[in-house]
Design a protein around this motif. Structure first.
Motif, short mmCIF file in Angstrom:
data_model
loop_
_atom_site.label_atom_id
_atom_site.label_comp_id
_atom_site.label_asym_id
_atom_site.label_seq_id
_atom_site.Cartn_x
_atom_site.Cartn_y
_atom_site.Cartn_z
N LEU A 21 0.84 -1.21 0.00
CA LEU A 21 0.00 0.00 0.00
C LEU A 21 0.87 1.25 0.00
N LEU A 22 1.87 1.30 0.88
CA LEU A 22 2.71 2.50 0.97
C LEU A 22 3.56 2.70 -0.29
N ASP A 23 3.98 1.60 -0.91
CA ASP A 23 4.71 1.73 -2.18
C ASP A 23 3.82 2.31 -3.27
N TYR A 24 2.53 2.00 -3.22
CA TYR A 24 1.58 2.53 -4.20
C TYR A 24 1.18 3.97 -3.88
N ALA A 25 1.03 4.27 -2.60
CA ALA A 25 0.50 5.56 -2.17
C ALA A 25 1.55 6.66 -2.14
N LEU A 26 2.82 6.29 -1.91
CA LEU A 26 3.91 7.26 -1.75
C LEU A 26 4.91 7.10 -2.89
N PHE A 67 11.53 5.49 -9.16
CA PHE A 67 10.89 4.88 -10.34
C PHE A 67 11.23 3.40 -10.47
N GLU A 68 12.36 3.00 -9.86
CA GLU A 68 12.80 1.61 -10.05
C GLU A 68 11.98 0.61 -9.24
N LYS A 69 11.15 1.10 -8.30
CA LYS A 69 10.36 0.14 -7.51
C LYS A 69 9.30 -0.52 -8.39
N ASP A 118 2.91 0.21 -10.12
CA ASP A 118 2.52 1.60 -10.32
C ASP A 118 2.48 2.30 -8.97
N PHE A 119 2.57 3.62 -8.99
CA PHE A 119 2.29 4.40 -7.79
C PHE A 119 1.63 5.70 -8.20
N VAL A 120 0.91 6.30 -7.27
CA VAL A 120 0.12 7.49 -7.59
C VAL A 120 1.06 8.62 -8.05
N GLY A 121 0.82 9.11 -9.26
CA GLY A 121 1.62 10.21 -9.80
C GLY A 121 2.78 9.78 -10.67
N ARG A 122 2.98 8.46 -10.86
CA ARG A 122 4.16 7.98 -11.59
C ARG A 122 4.31 8.63 -12.97
#
Length: 371
Positions: free
Chosen positions: A68-73, A264-266, A269-273
């Protein structure tokens, strides 16, 4: 709903110490106790004690807390080891900064997100919304913690006298559970002053006991209580951004010169990518403005919102400004056109009530502690 400011667990104690109080992000907070210059200098040379209980703690738990945190932040939070902390940001879909945060990994499936007081509700709402579909829970823990910081070169020695926690082994941006003066605490080696220091997360009912113990233990080392005013001049000298000044929803981390926090390497997707990938490209090829330091050649103090000028043209804007007790000169942080952003650029000034006061462009930070 009451509009009265919220009070920290130390409110009566601040008043008994003669603090000048101010409304900050809906909280009644100490601005200064005596001289803000003396408080600032104590943190630089000895130690200062801060009540930071207005900060917003949000706990994220569950099997998919990291996902969740990887996606949200924007940061790689799953890669943070247990007991460590990471500076990161939460962005909008368009890449604008909602807040800058510190995330502590407390356990395999437990994290604490610490937001700025002014944005705590916004961050809580965004994390709650982004948690949909993840096996993770987002909990508002703002009332569960008081936060006391001891900052400055003497802070380690003061704290050692009150705890058997391994402070020498505690790295910068790490945290460990321990007991300080008999009070259970999360002891974190973090801060916002440019000095070595610790932030202690405790239950509000223990805050006064801990404050008094630190005051007593710190007295021989020159520790003094410190308000928000010197916290601002300390972070300004250390070139640390303040939300609402250097960071806003109209800026991306790349605009703020903090693109390094976007990972970006994670995986996934994440919010704002997408927006941030475009912002990274723009910043690399044609940066609109750069964040720089400005040092006054005169005595007049720049303030947020004042224009930065060169050759009769407006080339930027001051985001923070104050007299610097350490350097003995007024300082400013400003966004300046790339053409005028190189350290040593001549002919740059700040428009202070119609007069173009001369300033020197320097790289941030203005002040770096001796290791």
């Amino acid at each position: 709903m009451s509009n009265a400011p919220r009070l920290t667990a130390l409110d009566a104690l601040h008043r008994s110490l003669g603090a000048t109080m101010t409304d900050f992000a809906g909280w009644d907070m100490p601005l200064r106790y005596a001289s803000e210059r003396d408080e600032h200098n104590a943190v630089r040379t000895k130690a200062g004690l801060f009540d930071l209980s207005h900060m917003g703690e949000i706990t994220v738990t569950g099997p998919q807390a990291a996902a969740l945190l990887d996606y949200a932040l924007v940061g790689n939070i799953g890669g943070v080891a247990t007991g460590r902390a990471r500076y990161t940001m939460i962005c909008q879909e368009d890449g604008g900064i909602l807040d800058d945060l510190i995330v502590y990994r407390l356990g395999d499936t437990e994290y604490m997100v610490v937001a700025n007081a002014s944005n705590a509700q916004i961050v809580l709402d965004a994390l709650t919304e982004r948690a949909e579909g993840f096996d993770a829970a987002v909990r508002d823990d703002r009332d569960a913690y008081a936060l006391i910081a001891v900052q400055g070169p003497e802070s380690s020695g003061i704290l050692k006298s009150l705890t058997d926690a391994d402070l020498d082994g505690l790295k910068y941006y790490a945290g460990l559970p321990g007991t300080v003066a008999g009070v259970p605490a999360l002891i974190a080696r973090t801060g916002y002053t440019g000095e070595d220091g610790f932030e202690l997360f405790v239950e509000p009912r223990h805050a006064e006991t801990l404050w008094r113990a630190l005051t007593e233990a710190g007295a021989p080392a020159g520790l003094v209580p410190c308000g928000l005013s010197c916290r601002d001049t300390l972070r300004l000298e250390a070139g640390m951004p303040l939300y609402g000044h250097e960071l806003t929803t109209s800026l991306t981390p790349f605009d703020a010169g903090l693109g390094r926090v976007v990972k970006f390497e994670k995986e996934g997707d994440f919010v704002g990518r997408k927006a941030l990938e475009a912002a990274a490209e723009r910043a690399a090829t044609n940066p609109p403005r750069k964040l720089v330091g400005l040092v006054a050649q005169g005595r007049r103090v720049p303030r947020a919102g004042m224009a930065v000028v060169a050759g009769g043209e407006v080339v930027g804007e001051v985001t923070s400004g104050a007299p610097s007790p350490t350097l003995g000169k007024p300082l400013a942080i400003a966004y300046v056109d790339a053409a005028h952003a190189a350290p040593g650029t001549e002919g740059v000034g700040v428009d202070i009530r119609g007069t173009h006061e001369p300033y020197e462009v320097v790289a941030l930070p203005f002040y770096k502690r001796q290791k």
